[in-house]
Enzyme design. Structure first.
Site, PDB file in Angstrom:
ATOM      1  N   HIS A  62       0.846  -1.203   0.000  1.00  0.00           N
ATOM      2  CA  HIS A  62       0.000   0.000   0.000  1.00  0.00           C
ATOM      3  C   HIS A  62       0.878   1.248   0.000  1.00  0.00           C
ATOM      4  O   HIS A  62       2.102   1.154   0.132  1.00  0.00           O
ATOM      5  CB  HIS A  62      -0.987  -0.002   1.164  1.00  0.00           C
ATOM      6  CG  HIS A  62      -0.361   0.074   2.530  1.00  0.00           C
ATOM      7  ND1 HIS A  62       0.509  -0.874   3.018  1.00  0.00           N
ATOM      8  CD2 HIS A  62      -0.498   0.989   3.537  1.00  0.00           C
ATOM      9  CE1 HIS A  62       0.870  -0.560   4.250  1.00  0.00           C
ATOM     10  NE2 HIS A  62       0.281   0.569   4.588  1.00  0.00           N
ATOM     11  N   HIS A  64       1.325   3.837   2.047  1.00  0.00           N
ATOM     12  CA  HIS A  64       1.868   4.555   3.190  1.00  0.00           C
ATOM     13  C   HIS A  64       3.394   4.493   3.053  1.00  0.00           C
ATOM     14  O   HIS A  64       3.958   3.464   2.653  1.00  0.00           O
ATOM     15  CB  HIS A  64       1.410   3.922   4.518  1.00  0.00           C
ATOM     16  CG  HIS A  64       0.025   4.357   4.924  1.00  0.00           C
ATOM     17  ND1 HIS A  64      -0.812   3.576   5.696  1.00  0.00           N
ATOM     18  CD2 HIS A  64      -0.664   5.499   4.651  1.00  0.00           C
ATOM     19  CE1 HIS A  64      -1.957   4.228   5.884  1.00  0.00           C
ATOM     20  NE2 HIS A  64      -1.892   5.395   5.261  1.00  0.00           N
ATOM     21  N   ASP A  66       6.008   4.135   4.791  1.00  0.00           N
ATOM     22  CA  ASP A  66       6.911   3.133   5.382  1.00  0.00           C
ATOM     23  C   ASP A  66       6.951   1.842   4.563  1.00  0.00           C
ATOM     24  O   ASP A  66       7.694   0.927   4.890  1.00  0.00           O
ATOM     25  CB  ASP A  66       6.533   2.837   6.846  1.00  0.00           C
ATOM     26  CG  ASP A  66       5.094   2.433   7.042  1.00  0.00           C
ATOM     27  OD1 ASP A  66       4.221   2.978   6.347  1.00  0.00           O
ATOM     28  OD2 ASP A  66       4.828   1.565   7.899  1.00  0.00           O
ATOM     29  N   HIS A  67       6.173   1.802   3.478  1.00  0.00           N
ATOM     30  CA  HIS A  67       6.163   0.592   2.640  1.00  0.00           C
ATOM     31  C   HIS A  67       6.724   0.829   1.236  1.00  0.00           C
ATOM     32  O   HIS A  67       6.868  -0.124   0.478  1.00  0.00           O
ATOM     33  CB  HIS A  67       4.742   0.016   2.566  1.00  0.00           C
ATOM     34  CG  HIS A  67       4.265  -0.431   3.919  1.00  0.00           C
ATOM     35  ND1 HIS A  67       4.281  -1.744   4.321  1.00  0.00           N
ATOM     36  CD2 HIS A  67       3.823   0.296   4.983  1.00  0.00           C
ATOM     37  CE1 HIS A  67       3.855  -1.819   5.577  1.00  0.00           C
ATOM     38  NE2 HIS A  67       3.573  -0.598   5.998  1.00  0.00           N
ATOM     39  N   HIS A 142      -7.461  -1.858   6.043  1.00  0.00           N
ATOM     40  CA  HIS A 142      -6.612  -0.763   6.505  1.00  0.00           C
ATOM     41  C   HIS A 142      -7.267   0.571   6.141  1.00  0.00           C
ATOM     42  O   HIS A 142      -8.317   0.599   5.501  1.00  0.00           O
ATOM     43  CB  HIS A 142      -5.220  -0.921   5.863  1.00  0.00           C
ATOM     44  CG  HIS A 142      -4.149  -0.159   6.571  1.00  0.00           C
ATOM     45  ND1 HIS A 142      -4.073  -0.054   7.935  1.00  0.00           N
ATOM     46  CD2 HIS A 142      -3.066   0.525   6.094  1.00  0.00           C
ATOM     47  CE1 HIS A 142      -3.021   0.672   8.263  1.00  0.00           C
ATOM     48  NE2 HIS A 142      -2.389   1.046   7.162  1.00  0.00           N
ATOM     49  N   ASP A 212      -0.533  -3.864   6.050  1.00  0.00           N
ATOM     50  CA  ASP A 212      -1.033  -3.464   7.346  1.00  0.00           C
ATOM     51  C   ASP A 212      -2.522  -3.772   7.378  1.00  0.00           C
ATOM     52  O   ASP A 212      -3.230  -3.508   6.407  1.00  0.00           O
ATOM     53  CB  ASP A 212      -0.846  -1.970   7.554  1.00  0.00           C
ATOM     54  CG  ASP A 212       0.630  -1.554   7.594  1.00  0.00           C
ATOM     55  OD1 ASP A 212       1.515  -2.406   7.432  1.00  0.00           O
ATOM     56  OD2 ASP A 212       0.885  -0.366   7.739  1.00  0.00           O
ATOM     57  N   HIS A 270       6.069  -5.332  12.006  1.00  0.00           N
ATOM     58  CA  HIS A 270       5.463  -4.009  11.932  1.00  0.00           C
ATOM     59  C   HIS A 270       5.235  -3.445  13.337  1.00  0.00           C
ATOM     60  O   HIS A 270       4.150  -2.993  13.693  1.00  0.00           O
ATOM     61  CB  HIS A 270       4.147  -4.077  11.131  1.00  0.00           C
ATOM     62  CG  HIS A 270       3.716  -2.734  10.604  1.00  0.00           C
ATOM     63  ND1 HIS A 270       2.853  -1.909  11.289  1.00  0.00           N
ATOM     64  CD2 HIS A 270       4.015  -2.064   9.471  1.00  0.00           C
ATOM     65  CE1 HIS A 270       2.643  -0.805  10.581  1.00  0.00           C
ATOM     66  NE2 HIS A 270       3.342  -0.882   9.478  1.00  0.00           N
TER      67      HIS A 270
HETATM   68 ZN   LIG Z   1       2.957   0.441   7.782  1.00  0.00          ZN
END
Ligand SMILES: [Zn+2]
Length: 308
Positions: A62, A64, A66-67, A142, A212, A270
């Site tokens: 996805h 976000h 951090d990915h 999510h 997530d 995570h």
């Molecule tokens: Zn994340």
């Protein structure tokens, strides 16, 4: 025949020393597939000895940061190294625009073909297949469209069933054909289909990457019996209301999913940066699902071969 998962990042949104943002390499028979690409992924690959020029397929869960914040850095390095092999990125809609903008505003000259395949986050679908691996999406729950990934090893090396050899006597040439996947017809004209008279030498192995996501039993049919399950556990169970509010999961929820799915083994990841010591998270999950481990940066998890 090795099937391994190398953890490159185990933290949630805020990385800290030794705990990077989400990224993993799934490797089957020396072929690596990259899953998520948080900030610092290319450094982590170098630390883990991953031959990252061999990566041709990248799966992004996805959008976000951090990915995927490590993706433009990796693409830039590939260009500087003069990569020519095509690179395929499977990701939710929107990533192509982000990467295209980064490439154009930084005057990066692409040295290789870069392809994006959009993922439909609302339903499971097969998105990738090569001669050894099949990858399907798993819809997550999510705040933004998010997909997990199910990696399933393709069957190979079929053996002829003894029951068949007790009643028929194929020639050497016919045995070779059957092992190659062909049906068999005996002298009386009776035909046996290949799946009826053979079975794979080894059971197909599988790995599910689920992050997530909030707790969601909707994924159970897809991950039932998976050998290894990575499930996010951002929080300990006392933070369940916060987990629900942010569409994340707790240790106990991850373990419940592993238990209900009858997974072989669970990896937790995570992690919220609030936890310095992750041992209590492990213990909490193990109280529900004993075969649980922490997916710490640098760890390599092996899915062993399973004979019938
Ligand atoms: Zn994340």
């Amino acid at each position: 025949m090795k099937f391994t998962i190398t953890i490159l990042g185990c933290n949630s949104a805020i990385p800290k020393p030794g705990r990077n943002s989400s990224a993993q390499v799934v490797t089957l028979n020396s072929k690596p597939y990259l899953v998520d690409c948080g900030e610092g992924t290319q450094i982590q690959m170098r630390k883990s000895g991953i031959r990252f020029q061999k990566i041709d397929h990248i799966f992004i869960s996805h959008l976000h940061g951090d990915h995927f914040f490590g993706l433009i850095g990796l693409i830039s390095t590939y260009c500087l190294l003069g990569r020519t092999n095509p690179l395929h990125v499977y990701a939710p809609d929107g990533l192509r625009e982000i990467i295209d903008l980064q490439i154009s505003t930084t005057s990066t000259e692409l040295t290789f073909p870069l392809y994006f395949s959009p993922i439909d986050p609302d339903r499971p679908e097969k998105i990738f297949s090569d001669d050894q691996m099949l990858v399907s999406t798993i819809p997550m729950l999510h705040r933004i469209p998010t997909s997990g990934f199910l990696f399933v090893e393709k069957e190979r090396d079929r053996n002829i069933r003894k029951e068949f050899l007790n009643i028929e006597s194929p020639s050497f040439a016919e045995i070779r054909n059957i092992k190659a996947g062909m049906d068999y017809t005996n002298s009386a004209g009776k035909t046996y289909s290949n799946p009826e008279i053979t079975r794979p030498q080894y059971r197909s192995r599988s790995y599910a990457y689920c992050t997530d996501t909030a707790y969601s039993e909707r994924i159970l049919p897809q991950i039932r019996g998976v050998d290894l399950l990575y499930h996010e556990s951002t929080f300990m169970h006392d933070k369940q209301p916060k987990a629900e509010e942010r569409f994340h999961s707790t240790t106990v929820q991850a373990a419940m999913i592993a238990s209900k799915a009858q997974a072989g083994r669970l990896l937790l990841g995570h992690f919220s940066p609030r936890y310095e010591d992750l041992q209590p998270l492990l213990e909490e999950a193990r109280s529900v699902f004993p075969d649980t481990d922490l997916a710490l940066d640098g760890c390599v998890f092996d899915i062993p071969l399973k004979r019938w």
